[in-house]
Design a protein around this motif. Sequence first.
Motif, PDB file in Angstrom:
ATOM      1  N   ALA A 141       0.814  -1.216   0.000  1.00 20.93           N
ATOM      2  CA  ALA A 141       0.000   0.000   0.000  1.00 20.93           C
ATOM      3  C   ALA A 141       0.848   1.267   0.000  1.00 20.93           C
ATOM      4  CB  ALA A 141      -0.941  -0.005   1.203  1.00 20.93           C
ATOM      5  N   SER A 142       2.085   1.171   0.476  1.00 22.06           N
ATOM      6  CA  SER A 142       2.941   2.363   0.515  1.00 22.06           C
ATOM      7  C   SER A 142       3.316   2.839  -0.884  1.00 22.06           C
ATOM      8  CB  SER A 142       4.208   2.075   1.322  1.00 22.06           C
ATOM      9  OG  SER A 142       5.019   1.109   0.655  1.00 22.06           O
ATOM     10  N   LYS A 143       3.166   1.965  -1.891  1.00 25.29           N
ATOM     11  CA  LYS A 143       3.539   2.323  -3.257  1.00 25.29           C
ATOM     12  C   LYS A 143       2.349   2.731  -4.118  1.00 25.29           C
ATOM     13  CE  LYS A 143       7.676  -0.596  -3.276  1.00 25.29           C
ATOM     14  NZ  LYS A 143       8.382  -1.729  -3.934  1.00 25.29           N
TER      15      LYS A 143
ATOM     16  N   TRP B 297      -2.474   3.922 -13.482  1.00 29.87           N
ATOM     17  CA  TRP B 297      -1.125   3.344 -13.527  1.00 29.87           C
ATOM     18  C   TRP B 297      -0.782   3.067 -14.990  1.00 29.87           C
ATOM     19  CZ3 TRP B 297       2.588   2.452  -9.873  1.00 29.87           C
ATOM     20  CH2 TRP B 297       3.646   1.615 -10.222  1.00 29.87           C
ATOM     21  N   ASN B 298       0.318   3.633 -15.456  1.00 37.23           N
ATOM     22  CA  ASN B 298       0.730   3.455 -16.856  1.00 37.23           C
ATOM     23  C   ASN B 298      -0.408   3.784 -17.824  1.00 37.23           C
ATOM     24  OD1 ASN B 298       3.373   2.736 -16.332  1.00 37.23           O
ATOM     25  ND2 ASN B 298       2.938   0.538 -16.265  1.00 37.23           N
ATOM     26  N   ASP B 299      -1.098   4.878 -17.542  1.00 35.60           N
ATOM     27  CA  ASP B 299      -2.173   5.380 -18.401  1.00 35.60           C
ATOM     28  C   ASP B 299      -3.365   4.427 -18.470  1.00 35.60           C
ATOM     29  OD1 ASP B 299      -2.715   6.436 -21.804  1.00 35.60           O
ATOM     30  OD2 ASP B 299      -3.141   7.520 -19.946  1.00 35.60           O
ATOM     31  N   GLN B 300      -3.508   3.563 -17.486  1.00 37.18           N
ATOM     32  CA  GLN B 300      -4.683   2.699 -17.379  1.00 37.18           C
ATOM     33  C   GLN B 300      -5.319   2.892 -16.006  1.00 37.18           C
ATOM     34  OE1 GLN B 300      -3.163  -1.284 -18.153  1.00 37.18           O
ATOM     35  NE2 GLN B 300      -3.819  -1.188 -20.293  1.00 37.18           N
TER      36      GLN B 300
ATOM     37  N   LEU C  90     -16.099 -12.434   3.394  1.00 33.86           N
ATOM     38  CA  LEU C  90     -15.120 -12.565   2.311  1.00 33.86           C
ATOM     39  C   LEU C  90     -13.756 -12.005   2.705  1.00 33.86           C
ATOM     40  CD1 LEU C  90     -17.370 -11.482  -0.701  1.00 33.86           C
ATOM     41  CD2 LEU C  90     -16.824 -13.791   0.048  1.00 33.86           C
ATOM     42  N   GLN C  91     -13.551 -11.814   4.001  1.00 31.57           N
ATOM     43  CA  GLN C  91     -12.301 -11.214   4.457  1.00 31.57           C
ATOM     44  C   GLN C  91     -11.096 -12.006   3.948  1.00 31.57           C
ATOM     45  OE1 GLN C  91     -12.271 -10.362   8.590  1.00 31.57           O
ATOM     46  NE2 GLN C  91     -10.311  -9.335   8.564  1.00 31.57           N
ATOM     47  N   GLY C  92     -10.122 -11.285   3.413  1.00 33.77           N
ATOM     48  CA  GLY C  92      -8.938 -11.909   2.841  1.00 33.77           C
ATOM     49  C   GLY C  92      -8.950 -11.907   1.325  1.00 33.77           C
ATOM     50  N   LEU C  93     -10.127 -11.718   0.728  1.00 32.36           N
ATOM     51  CA  LEU C  93     -10.237 -11.694  -0.730  1.00 32.36           C
ATOM     52  C   LEU C  93      -9.854 -10.316  -1.254  1.00 32.36           C
ATOM     53  CD1 LEU C  93     -11.187 -13.083  -3.387  1.00 32.36           C
ATOM     54  CD2 LEU C  93     -13.443 -12.091  -2.935  1.00 32.36           C
ATOM     55  N   MET C  94      -8.975 -10.280  -2.268  1.00 29.44           N
ATOM     56  CA  MET C  94      -8.576  -9.030  -2.904  1.00 29.44           C
ATOM     57  C   MET C  94      -8.643  -9.207  -4.417  1.00 29.44           C
ATOM     58  SD  MET C  94      -5.377  -7.740  -0.529  1.00 29.44           S
ATOM     59  CE  MET C  94      -5.349  -6.144  -1.336  1.00 29.44           C
ATOM     60  N   ILE C  95      -9.339  -8.287  -5.073  1.00 26.34           N
ATOM     61  CA  ILE C  95      -9.522  -8.332  -6.519  1.00 26.34           C
ATOM     62  C   ILE C  95      -8.980  -7.045  -7.135  1.00 26.34           C
ATOM     63  CG2 ILE C  95     -11.194  -8.425  -8.409  1.00 26.34           C
ATOM     64  CD1 ILE C  95     -11.005 -11.041  -6.999  1.00 26.34           C
ATOM     65  N   LEU C  96      -8.169  -7.198  -8.174  1.00 29.50           N
ATOM     66  CA  LEU C  96      -7.681  -6.065  -8.964  1.00 29.50           C
ATOM     67  C   LEU C  96      -8.484  -6.014 -10.258  1.00 29.50           C
ATOM     68  CD1 LEU C  96      -5.485  -3.846  -9.648  1.00 29.50           C
ATOM     69  CD2 LEU C  96      -4.218  -5.708 -10.745  1.00 29.50           C
ATOM     70  N   GLU C  97      -9.067  -4.854 -10.563  1.00 31.70           N
ATOM     71  CA  GLU C  97      -9.822  -4.670 -11.795  1.00 31.70           C
ATOM     72  C   GLU C  97      -9.110  -3.642 -12.665  1.00 31.70           C
ATOM     73  OE1 GLU C  97     -14.289  -5.444  -9.896  1.00 31.70           O
ATOM     74  OE2 GLU C  97     -13.745  -3.482 -10.721  1.00 31.70           O
TER      75      GLU C  97
ATOM     76  N   ARG D 108      -1.682  -3.603 -17.878  1.00 31.12           N
ATOM     77  CA  ARG D 108      -0.302  -3.433 -17.402  1.00 31.12           C
ATOM     78  C   ARG D 108      -0.337  -3.425 -15.872  1.00 31.12           C
ATOM     79  NH1 ARG D 108      -0.761  -0.386 -22.113  1.00 31.12           N
ATOM     80  NH2 ARG D 108      -1.422   1.530 -21.054  1.00 31.12           N
ATOM     81  N   ILE D 109      -0.153  -4.598 -15.304  1.00 32.79           N
ATOM     82  CA  ILE D 109      -0.355  -4.803 -13.866  1.00 32.79           C
ATOM     83  C   ILE D 109       0.636  -3.959 -13.057  1.00 32.79           C
ATOM     84  CG2 ILE D 109      -0.438  -6.504 -12.010  1.00 32.79           C
ATOM     85  CD1 ILE D 109      -2.596  -6.870 -14.103  1.00 32.79           C
ATOM     86  N   PRO D 110       0.156  -3.215 -12.058  1.00 28.70           N
ATOM     87  CA  PRO D 110       1.065  -2.447 -11.196  1.00 28.70           C
ATOM     88  C   PRO D 110       2.060  -3.360 -10.490  1.00 28.70           C
ATOM     89  CG  PRO D 110      -1.216  -1.741 -10.887  1.00 28.70           C
ATOM     90  CD  PRO D 110      -1.263  -2.970 -11.734  1.00 28.70           C
ATOM     91  N   GLY D 111       3.281  -2.885 -10.358  1.00 32.55           N
ATOM     92  CA  GLY D 111       4.336  -3.704  -9.778  1.00 32.55           C
ATOM     93  C   GLY D 111       4.148  -4.003  -8.308  1.00 32.55           C
ATOM     94  N   PHE D 112       3.306  -3.218  -7.611  1.00 27.87           N
ATOM     95  CA  PHE D 112       3.130  -3.447  -6.177  1.00 27.87           C
ATOM     96  C   PHE D 112       2.021  -4.458  -5.883  1.00 27.87           C
ATOM     97  CE2 PHE D 112      -0.638  -0.858  -6.292  1.00 27.87           C
ATOM     98  CZ  PHE D 112      -0.346   0.159  -7.204  1.00 27.87           C
ATOM     99  N   CYS D 113       1.436  -5.064  -6.936  1.00 25.38           N
ATOM    100  CA  CYS D 113       0.393  -6.080  -6.758  1.00 25.38           C
ATOM    101  C   CYS D 113       0.954  -7.464  -7.067  1.00 25.38           C
ATOM    102  CB  CYS D 113      -0.794  -5.805  -7.681  1.00 25.38           C
ATOM    103  SG  CYS D 113      -1.673  -4.277  -7.327  1.00 25.38           S
ATOM    104  N   THR D 114       0.646  -8.427  -6.220  1.00 27.22           N
ATOM    105  CA  THR D 114       1.043  -9.815  -6.455  1.00 27.22           C
ATOM    106  C   THR D 114      -0.161 -10.575  -6.998  1.00 27.22           C
ATOM    107  OG1 THR D 114       2.602  -9.704  -4.604  1.00 27.22           O
ATOM    108  CG2 THR D 114       1.997 -11.895  -5.410  1.00 27.22           C
TER     109      THR D 114
END
Length: 467
Positions: free
Chosen positions: A26-28, A113-116, A127-134, A145-151
Amino acid sequence: MRRQARIVSDNFIEIEKKFLISNIDASKLPDHRETIIEQTFLRSSEMNLDRRIRAEYCHGDVRYYLIEKYLTSRPAISFTRREEIGKRHFEKLGSFKDPERKSLRKRRWEFVWNDQQFRIDKYDGPLQGLMILEAVLRHENEDARIPGFCTVVREVTGENEYSRLPTEDSEVRSSGPAAGRKKAAAFHIVALVDLLGQGGKLGRFKGIPRTRNEKRTFTRLTRATFGTVEHFRERITILNQPLPMAHAVPDAVKEELHPSQLRLAERSAESAIGLQFFTDLALLKINLGGQRRHRPLIGLYGLLRQLGLLMLTELAEGVLFRGAIEAGICAELNGGDLYGQAISRAYALESDVAVYPRIVVGTHLLDYVRSFEEKRLSENERVVSDSYAGVIGKCLRQDTDGVLILSYLDPVLRKSYFGHENDFAYVVKSACRAIRRHRDVQRDEQLNERVARIEEYFRSQGCWAER
C-alpha cells in the motif's frame, strides 16, 4: 475519478479484466481515491441483469447509488448504468434485496497506472482476505499493465464466483492465509456501546393509537426512539472509515519517530474495524488474527479515537450512551456474528460497571497492551510500538470511582478529531449545552447524578463551557 468509458445515453460500456491478488504494498500506491463500499444486491427478473444499491463513504461523506449491469456473452464487457439516488430511495430499494445473495462490504482504491485505470477491492466480513484487482480498459484486446506493487495469483475475468459475489451457497477461494479453512477462533478487541433511555421510551407505547392525540403522541415517541437509533447507527458508520494519510498517525507519535519509523507507522495505519448492530446496541470489533508486531496497537488507537469522537459528537446532540471495550478469544459464526470472551467481558462491563455515559476499559485489554513490552521486535518496530503504547496510555484514565475509562477529552485525542481548534471548541460548547439541558429537565435523582458526572469530567479536563 472519471472512468475511461464510452457513454451511451445514461449507460456506458465497461470493459474490465479481473485478477485475484494475494497482496499489495500500500505504501507504493500512486495518487488515489479511497472509499468504503457497502453493497446490497437486488432481485432481478432478467438472468443477465445484475442490480445492486451501494453506499459509498469517503472522507466523512456518504453517497448512495443504484447500479445496473447487463452482462454480455463476452466476459470482459458489460453495459452499466450508475445513478446517484437519495437516502430515502436507497432505503426503499433495500426492500427488494435478493435473498440468495449476501450484502458485502469492501474497501476500494481507484488510481491510474501506466495510463490505465485500476481498482483494488479488499473485502471485509465473510469474504475477508479476498482481494480483486480490476483493470478498466479501452478495448477488449488491450493488455492490462499490472502495477508492480500487486502480487497476482491469476486472472479471474468471467469466472462466476468472482463476477457475481456472493451467494448464500457459493464459496469464494480467498487468496489470504485463511483460504480453504473453516473460520477459526482468534483474539479480538471488542467495543460494545449502548444507547441509554430507549427502553423506557419504547415502554410508553400502550397499543395502536386511535384518537388524534394518541396518534400525535405516537409520532413523537417514534421520532424519539427509532429516529435516535437510526441516527446513532449512521454516525457510527460514517466515523468508521480510514483517516486521510496526513492524520493517520497522531501528532504525539510523529514527534517521537524518525522518518523511516514514521513510514513504517503510516504503512501500518490501515486497520479494519468491523461493525455489528442489534437493537440499540453497536459492536465495534478488531480481529487480531494474523496481525503481528506493532500493528494491533495502531488498530487499537484507531478504535479509541473513533469511540472518543462518537462520544463527544453524540453528547453535542444530546444523545447519551455508555460502553465498554475488552479483549479475548472470539469466533465468527454464520452471517459474521461474533461470539466469545471479548463480547461477554465487554457486555458485563457495560451493563454492570459503566453506569453513566462513559466507556469503561477492561483489565484484559490493558494486560494485552502491556504484553507488547516483552515482544521481540526490530529496533524501528520497538520505537513505533512503544510510541503507540504511550499514546494509548494517555487516552485512558482512572475515574473518580477508580474505574479505568476512555478519556475522550485528553489532548492527544482532541487534537485528532477536527482540522481546527475552533471546530473542537464549537462541539464542546454544544455538548456542555446539551448536558445542562439534560440536568435541568431530569426529575430522576439517579439520572441527575449520572449527568452531573459527565459535567465533572468536562471540568476536570478544562473543557466545561459556561453559558
